[in-house]
Design a protein around this motif. Structure first.
Motif, PDB file in Angstrom:
ATOM      1  N   PHE A 197       0.849  -1.186   0.000  1.00 45.76           N
ATOM      2  CA  PHE A 197       0.000   0.000   0.000  1.00 45.76           C
ATOM      3  C   PHE A 197       0.888   1.240   0.000  1.00 45.76           C
ATOM      4  CE2 PHE A 197      -2.127  -3.458   2.112  1.00 45.76           C
ATOM      5  CZ  PHE A 197      -3.409  -3.461   1.564  1.00 45.76           C
ATOM      6  N   GLY A 198       0.343   2.334  -0.514  1.00 47.15           N
ATOM      7  CA  GLY A 198       1.140   3.544  -0.677  1.00 47.15           C
ATOM      8  C   GLY A 198       1.345   4.350   0.579  1.00 47.15           C
ATOM      9  N   MET A 199       0.579   4.080   1.642  1.00 49.08           N
ATOM     10  CA  MET A 199       0.676   4.863   2.875  1.00 49.08           C
ATOM     11  C   MET A 199       0.628   3.932   4.072  1.00 49.08           C
ATOM     12  SD  MET A 199      -1.829   7.924   4.168  1.00 49.08           S
ATOM     13  CE  MET A 199      -1.541   8.793   5.715  1.00 49.08           C
ATOM     14  N   THR A 203      -2.562   1.778   5.775  1.00 48.45           N
ATOM     15  CA  THR A 203      -2.486   0.312   5.781  1.00 48.45           C
ATOM     16  C   THR A 203      -3.245  -0.244   6.976  1.00 48.45           C
ATOM     17  OG1 THR A 203      -0.316   0.424   4.726  1.00 48.45           O
ATOM     18  CG2 THR A 203      -0.928  -1.671   5.720  1.00 48.45           C
ATOM     19  N   THR A 338       5.523  -1.398   7.756  1.00 47.76           N
ATOM     20  CA  THR A 338       5.685  -0.240   6.873  1.00 47.76           C
ATOM     21  C   THR A 338       7.068  -0.258   6.246  1.00 47.76           C
ATOM     22  OG1 THR A 338       6.491   1.196   8.658  1.00 47.76           O
ATOM     23  CG2 THR A 338       4.126   1.168   8.274  1.00 47.76           C
ATOM     24  N   GLY A 347       5.017   3.853   2.439  1.00 44.84           N
ATOM     25  CA  GLY A 347       3.992   2.834   2.264  1.00 44.84           C
ATOM     26  C   GLY A 347       4.048   1.743   3.307  1.00 44.84           C
ATOM     27  N   MET A 373       1.650   2.797  -5.716  1.00 41.40           N
ATOM     28  CA  MET A 373       2.920   3.278  -5.188  1.00 41.40           C
ATOM     29  C   MET A 373       3.792   3.808  -6.321  1.00 41.40           C
ATOM     30  SD  MET A 373       3.938   0.387  -2.366  1.00 41.40           S
ATOM     31  CE  MET A 373       5.386   1.274  -1.813  1.00 41.40           C
TER      32      MET A 373
END
Length: 502
Positions: A197-199, A203, A338, A347, A373
């Motif tokens: 995931f981008g953040m 998440t 992360t 991410g 991402m």
């Protein structure tokens, strides 16, 4: 004058541990607690006095406040939070948000700034403070570099693919590099599948609601991160909080949940989900994972493990708290982590069984609606992870993991020898050092900066009101000379502990 009572938390069930598990915390001395409350009391009194002077235009008012024509509206700002910000936080605001102008590695360059109105506004002086030792970034393995394999790989990908996808994974934003990253994460953790995931914050906050809902019970550690708390609340599940790392408290909640079921109806819970972290970033403590796994198996619950700070930073192979305790990753139902810390990217990920990940790909809001991402970020993660795993053909990753462990033990030991009160596990690279009093929060940060040392200081409301602290984050990039420069070489003074507390 009494010193603090030191409390050692040893493993409750030694049979589950292959190595000693000891964490130390110290109760705040009564005199220090009283003086700390007095300090906050004095600041509060002067705050109300200054507000009175601002109201009568005796003192210039810098604060954001309601317009006169809106005085009958519902207040836009919460009264106490606004009072705390303008009268307490502003006094030490210069200790945070300091701008840097270099890579945040073992050292960085800091842009100097000054204030002529007591920290309401800042002006740049034009001077750059060079080579400030970085003890505040989560750069555990030292990959925050602008040279080397990671920087080169990210640069090449930027030239080839650009910096953004401008689409979600489910539409036009899924590239082969994204899939390679997820396969690599699954291989690194020893699980069937993984999803990126981008953040990191999202998440947790966006995936927990996909895993639990109405009729489910979430048991959350009282010191869990805000992202876990938000995710639990968004899930609409019933939430119950157990004492930090206290297995007796957790087992009591599990037993009561099984015996009594849901409120009013007393039907069995659809699902019981335990939320814990690997390393707690304010306490420096490590989760008692062997005991948590034993309890979740005993009561047929599910375990959600947040390894934001522990992945890459713990274990002989850098695989986090599961690796640290020598456990089977399959015993953790949902492995979250992360890429923002040990991998120095951005991410997060969720890893576990393939059916779990396939379910999240179609039900997680973060997967459906979030932009893919960025490819340079993906490349940074892939390159650093391969280095940690030794797939780059070198032993650089393994040596960094070992150096981080050595630096952590050395730094903690030196602070203890000097008489400072520190919290947490001896193997945790997060090292909280207690300051207690509000005046010491800003003073400590400023004095460290005068010595070219950048630290993070933390106070209320991020910590309990009588437990303000400085938080050091150790990195594999730190040399022994850097750590010695912070801890000093002089023999510990017998009075040092008293001065640290007072």
């Amino acid at each position: 004058m009494g010193f603090a009572l030191q409390v050692y938390h040893a493993a409750c069930n030694g049979a589950l541990y292959s190595r000693p598990f000891i964490e130390s915390f110290e109760e705040t001395p009564m005199l220090v607690a009283v003086l700390t409350y007095m300090g906050y009391g004095i600041l509060t009194i002067f705050g109300y006095l200054r507000d009175f002077m601002r109201e009568w235009k005796i003192e210039k008012c810098h604060i954001a406040r309601e317009r006169e024509e809106q005085k009958d509206f519902v207040p836009l700002y919460q009264d106490f939070e606004n009072f705390y910000t303008r009268n307490l936080y502003m006094r030490i605001r210069d200790s945070w948000n300091r701008p840097i102008c270099s890579a945040p590695g073992a050292t960085f360059d800091l842009v100097e700034r000054s204030s002529n109105d007591y920290n309401w506004t800042f002006e740049y002086t034009g001077r750059v403070v060079k080579d400030v030792i970085n003890l505040g970034s989560y750069n555990y393995l030292g990959f925050a570099e602008n040279t080397g394999a990671c920087a080169t790989a990210a640069g090449e990908v930027t030239v080839k693919f650009g910096v953004g996808m401008a689409s979600t994974r489910q539409e036009m934003g899924n590239l082969d590099r994204h899939e390679e990253l997820e396969k690599l994460v699954a291989s690194f953790l020893g699980v069937e599948s993984a999803m990126a995931f981008g953040m990191g914050f999202a998440t947790n906050s966006m995936n927990i609601p996909a895993l639990a809902g109405k009729g489910c019970l979430i048991l959350s550690d009282e010191l869990n991160h805000a992202s876990l708390v938000l995710g639990a609340r968004l899930s609409t599940s019933t939430i119950r909080v157990f004492k930090h790392n206290n297995m007796q408290s957790l087992e009591k909640l599990l037993r009561d949940a099984i015996v009594h079921g849901q409120p009013r109806t007393h039907q069995p819970w659809k699902k019981i989900l335990i939320l814990v972290e690997g390393i707690y970033s304010m306490e420096g403590s490590i989760i008692r994972l062997p005991e948590v796994i034993a309890l979740k198996k005993k009561y047929k619950a599910y375990l959600y493990l947040d390894e934001a700070h522990s992945i890459g930073a713990l274990g002989p192979y850098g695989r986090g708290v599961v690796d640290y305790f020598g456990l089977d990753s399959k015993d953790v139902d949902v492995m979250m982590g992360t890429f923002t810390k040990s991998f120095c990217a951005a991410g997060g990920y969720i890893a576990g069984r393939k059916d779990l990940i396939d379910y999240l790909r179609t039900h997680s809001h973060s997967a459906i609606y979030a932009t893919s991402m960025s490819l340079p970020v993906v490349e940074q993660i892939i390159t650093s992870m391969k280095c940690i795993m030794g797939k780059d053909g070198t032993t650089i990753g393994r040596s960094r993991i070992q150096r981080l462990a050595e630096n952590t033990v050395y730094f903690r030991r030196r602070l203890q020898e000097m008489g400072f009160i520190i919290y947490g596990n001896n193997d945790s690279p997060v090292v909280p050092m207690m300051l207690y009093m509000p005046a010491k929060i800003g003073a400590f940060g400023r004095e460290m900066l005068k010595r070219n040392i950048g630290v993070v200081v933390v106070g209320f409301p991020a910590t309990p009101i009588i437990e303000s602290r400085a938080r050091f984050c150790i990195s594999a990039a730190h040399t022994k000379e850097m750590l010695d420069r912070h801890t000093g070489r002089q023999p510990p003074s017998p009075c040092l502990r008293k001065h640290c507390a007072l």
